[in-house]
Design an enzyme around this catalytic site. Sequence first.
Site, PDB file in Angstrom:
ATOM      1  N   HIS A 134       0.808  -1.212   0.000  1.00 49.39           N
ATOM      2  CA  HIS A 134       0.000   0.000   0.000  1.00 49.39           C
ATOM      3  C   HIS A 134       0.844   1.266   0.000  1.00 49.39           C
ATOM      4  O   HIS A 134       1.910   1.325   0.614  1.00 49.39           O
ATOM      5  CB  HIS A 134      -0.937   0.014   1.214  1.00 49.39           C
ATOM      6  CG  HIS A 134      -0.219  -0.015   2.536  1.00 49.39           C
ATOM      7  ND1 HIS A 134       0.259   1.109   3.156  1.00 49.39           N
ATOM      8  CD2 HIS A 134       0.107  -1.048   3.349  1.00 49.39           C
ATOM      9  CE1 HIS A 134       0.834   0.789   4.307  1.00 49.39           C
ATOM     10  NE2 HIS A 134       0.757  -0.518   4.444  1.00 49.39           N
ATOM     11  N   ASP A 135       0.389   2.261  -0.747  1.00 46.61           N
ATOM     12  CA  ASP A 135       0.989   3.593  -0.797  1.00 46.61           C
ATOM     13  C   ASP A 135       2.389   3.611  -1.399  1.00 46.61           C
ATOM     14  O   ASP A 135       3.107   4.602  -1.260  1.00 46.61           O
ATOM     15  CB  ASP A 135       1.026   4.229   0.604  1.00 46.61           C
ATOM     16  CG  ASP A 135      -0.355   4.308   1.234  1.00 46.61           C
ATOM     17  OD1 ASP A 135      -1.186   5.071   0.721  1.00 46.61           O
ATOM     18  OD2 ASP A 135      -0.605   3.591   2.237  1.00 46.61           O
ATOM     19  N   GLY A 152       4.980  -0.876   3.040  1.00 45.44           N
ATOM     20  CA  GLY A 152       4.207   0.255   2.567  1.00 45.44           C
ATOM     21  C   GLY A 152       5.048   1.511   2.405  1.00 45.44           C
ATOM     22  O   GLY A 152       6.121   1.646   2.999  1.00 45.44           O
TER      23      GLY A 152
END
Length: 291
Positions: A134-135, A152
Amino acid sequence: MLTDLAGPDAGIQAAEIHPSSIVAEGARIGRGVRIGPWCMIGPDVRIGDGTQLIANVIVDGQTQIGPGVTCYPFTTIGMAPQDLKYRGEATRCVIGARTVIRENVTIHRGTATGSGVTQVGDDCLIMANSHVAHDCTIGNGVIIVNNVVMGGHVTISDHARIMGSAALHQFVRIGRAALVGGVCGVEADVIPYGSVLGNRARLVGLHWIWLKRNGVQPDEIHRLRRAFRALYPRAMEDETSAFSQRLDAVRAEYGNEPRVAEILAFIEAPSHRGLVRVAGGGTASIETDGV
């Protein structure tokens, strides 16, 4: 990033979709898209013209896939992040044009506590069994070899090369055209054009092969080498000057060189993780307040 997307009805008519696949109502499918057997496409997905999902591909969430992308079997794109703070917020995942995503790759959408988007650029190759968390932000022309994993919020700049089974700590930055060796544990930032090796990544030089293959002239390479050696003395034999002093000296002598200036700007940018240490036991860390 998407070109001439048709509406749901026209797009599905213009695409080739295997009868075993499920395309949710509301999904936008570009012209010439080929969706093979046993794929599942969520209602908020947008797929650009000419993209191919070979088989057993799942695309979910608010995910945008650019034109000309190829997804191999058992990839998942845009699924919920592996973050215990995630509460189903409407975050996103974006895949650039002509990127190739090989078997068993997982690319998760962003989080509300991060940037809110996971992004992969144009013309990338992500090889089998790799994980984009994520991200994360991956630039253009990046190659990620088999079994690479990243936490992340990792940033990988254009044309970087991440070799097989490397592991990137969350919030790490990988500079443009840097090389991360196989089975490296990367706990800190890698400078642009830097080359790191080892069980715990250590800076061993610059990515000379990429520089030569991409048309950098020999005289510029020689100046880069001199600047690098001034900034990072061999095996850190010269500990008589602080890193900040060497930064100032390199800036004064080589600061007009665009690639040297890029390296210096990367070093001085805010960082969660600091810089990868130099092989030989020295450190390339720079002391900055609050970063």
